[in-house]
Design an enzyme around this catalytic site. Structure first.
Site, PDB file in Angstrom:
ATOM      1  N   LEU A  41       0.856  -1.181   0.000  1.00 37.85           N
ATOM      2  CA  LEU A  41       0.000   0.000   0.000  1.00 37.85           C
ATOM      3  C   LEU A  41       0.894   1.234   0.000  1.00 37.85           C
ATOM      4  O   LEU A  41       1.897   1.281   0.713  1.00 37.85           O
ATOM      5  CB  LEU A  41      -0.882   0.028   1.252  1.00 37.85           C
ATOM      6  CG  LEU A  41      -2.251  -0.645   1.168  1.00 37.85           C
ATOM      7  CD1 LEU A  41      -2.896  -0.656   2.553  1.00 37.85           C
ATOM      8  CD2 LEU A  41      -3.166   0.050   0.172  1.00 37.85           C
ATOM      9  N   ASP A  42       0.536   2.233  -0.805  1.00 33.30           N
ATOM     10  CA  ASP A  42       1.321   3.471  -0.835  1.00 33.30           C
ATOM     11  C   ASP A  42       1.371   4.109   0.546  1.00 33.30           C
ATOM     12  O   ASP A  42       0.492   3.894   1.389  1.00 33.30           O
ATOM     13  CB  ASP A  42       0.714   4.454  -1.835  1.00 33.30           C
ATOM     14  CG  ASP A  42       0.849   3.986  -3.270  1.00 33.30           C
ATOM     15  OD1 ASP A  42       1.871   3.365  -3.586  1.00 33.30           O
ATOM     16  OD2 ASP A  42      -0.066   4.254  -4.074  1.00 33.30           O
ATOM     17  N   LYS A  43       2.375   4.937   0.753  1.00 30.60           N
ATOM     18  CA  LYS A  43       2.579   5.565   2.057  1.00 30.60           C
ATOM     19  C   LYS A  43       1.364   6.377   2.496  1.00 30.60           C
ATOM     20  O   LYS A  43       0.964   6.347   3.660  1.00 30.60           O
ATOM     21  CB  LYS A  43       3.831   6.457   2.013  1.00 30.60           C
ATOM     22  CG  LYS A  43       4.190   7.094   3.344  1.00 30.60           C
ATOM     23  CD  LYS A  43       5.475   7.904   3.211  1.00 30.60           C
ATOM     24  CE  LYS A  43       5.827   8.578   4.536  1.00 30.60           C
ATOM     25  NZ  LYS A  43       7.071   9.370   4.425  1.00 30.60           N
ATOM     26  N   ARG A 174      -3.878   5.071  -8.321  1.00 31.15           N
ATOM     27  CA  ARG A 174      -3.338   6.383  -8.709  1.00 31.15           C
ATOM     28  C   ARG A 174      -3.390   6.570 -10.218  1.00 31.15           C
ATOM     29  O   ARG A 174      -3.767   7.638 -10.720  1.00 31.15           O
ATOM     30  CB  ARG A 174      -1.894   6.518  -8.216  1.00 31.15           C
ATOM     31  CG  ARG A 174      -1.745   6.753  -6.718  1.00 31.15           C
ATOM     32  CD  ARG A 174      -0.292   6.917  -6.341  1.00 31.15           C
ATOM     33  NE  ARG A 174       0.456   5.675  -6.441  1.00 31.15           N
ATOM     34  CZ  ARG A 174       1.719   5.581  -6.863  1.00 31.15           C
ATOM     35  NH1 ARG A 174       2.364   6.661  -7.262  1.00 31.15           N
ATOM     36  NH2 ARG A 174       2.336   4.415  -6.894  1.00 31.15           N
TER      37      ARG A 174
END
Length: 325
Positions: A41-43, A174
């Site tokens: 998971l992205d930050k 994204r």
């Protein structure tokens, strides 16, 4: 030295830390470095991570290709270099109408091709694309096939659109936000993201997976704070979880494979011994192809997980022998 506890942990990663850093408390509590998540998971994102520990790490590849469900918030009007809130703005455009957004969404349902973000962990010529991008280079991100099973507009409060996405593994939300905006003659970036579900593991309900023999508590995600969809629009990713103090991971049991969509097959203790010794699988399970699209099958003897096997080239092959490893 005592072997690392093996099993599955459901972890709610908060926003603001990397997926790797979110494992730190688990590793410290278990006294081992043998813990890894099965899907980054992205930050800036939050939500469900499936974490495998000990010898269960060898099962990672059967966890990494699961479909996923998300709620996300797109900010229209500006696109950032990272396609998230952390990057610098690189393009601006007028806001689209709700009708334009709805029309754009219809173009991304089903089987499509998607170019991953330049700021991603994908390797190009031995280096991560994000490393190249931070050096000022422009990595060429090849499109790859993905599937969007469901894509819905939950709310439209310009410049924000809250969306629900059910997608195949390998989908970048994204990139989806970027592409939706371009299709609506605008620009955008993703400002919030919640991973709600991986396969049948859900962030919305507490997972009941106990070690019945020892009666240990579960590692799990607490029940979602009860609020209506309209209440979540103002704070679309508000989530309260009740994560227990670190305990032993949940053993790899039949419930785990059921949630992964992998069938389980019961074998006798003698056949389990034959599996331990690497005997031919044909006499043990037969040569009948598995039903459905999943070529993997988990072997159990009673409640003991023995091995995972796979069907290819018209025969069964060993995937990983779990017991006795």
């Amino acid at each position: 030295m005592k072997p690392a506890p093996s099993g599955l942990i459901l972890l709610h990663k908060p926003p603001g830390i990397t997926s790797f850093d979110s494992l730190r408390d688990i590793k410290r509590a278990l006294g081992t470095g043998k813990a890894g998540h099965t899907g980054t998971l992205d930050k800036f994102a939050e939500g469900l991570l499936l974490v495998l520990t000990g010898k269960a790490l060898k099962l990672s590849r059967w966890f990494t290709h699961c479909d996923k469900q998300y709620e996300g918030t797109i900010c229209f009007g500006t696109e950032t270099e990272t396609l998230d809130p952390e990057g610098a703005v690189i393009a601006s455009a007028p806001l689209p109408s709700r009708e334009a957004v709805e029309q754009a969404l219809s173009q991304f349902r089903g089987a499509i091709e998607q170019a991953p973000p330049a700021y991603s962990a994908i390797h190009i010529d031995g280096e991560r694309a994000s490393t190249l991008a931070r050096r000022g280079e422009t990595p060429e991100m090849q499109k790859r096939p993905i599937t969007i099973y469901r894509l819905e507009l939950l709310s439209w409060e310009p410049p924000f659109a809250q969306i629900f996405v059910h997608c195949s593994s390998g989908t970048y939300i994204r990139s989806l936000a970027r592409d939706i905006a371009l299709a609506a003659s605008s620009r955008a970036h993703l400002v919030r993201l919640l991973r709600m579900r991986v396969a049948e593991f859900s962030v919305n309900e507490e997972l009941e997976m106990r070690n019945e023999e020892e009666g240990t508590g579960d590692w799990g995600l607490g029940t979602r704070d009860s609020c209506s969809q309209s209440e979540r629009v103002g704070n679309p990713l508000h989530l309260q979880t009740n994560i227990p103090s670190p305990q032993s991971p949940v053993p790899i049991n039949k419930s785990v494979f059921e949630k992964l969509g992998i069938p389980c097959l019961e074998i006798s203790p003698q056949d389990a011994t034959n599996v331990f010794h690497g005997k031919s699988l044909g006499p043990i399970v037969g040569n009948t192809p598995p039903s459905g699209a999943n070529a993997a099958t988990a072997l159990f003897s009673g409640d003991t997980f023995i091995a995972i096997i796979e069907y290819s080239n018209n025969k069964w092959k060993y995937g990983y022998v779990y017991a006795h490893n």
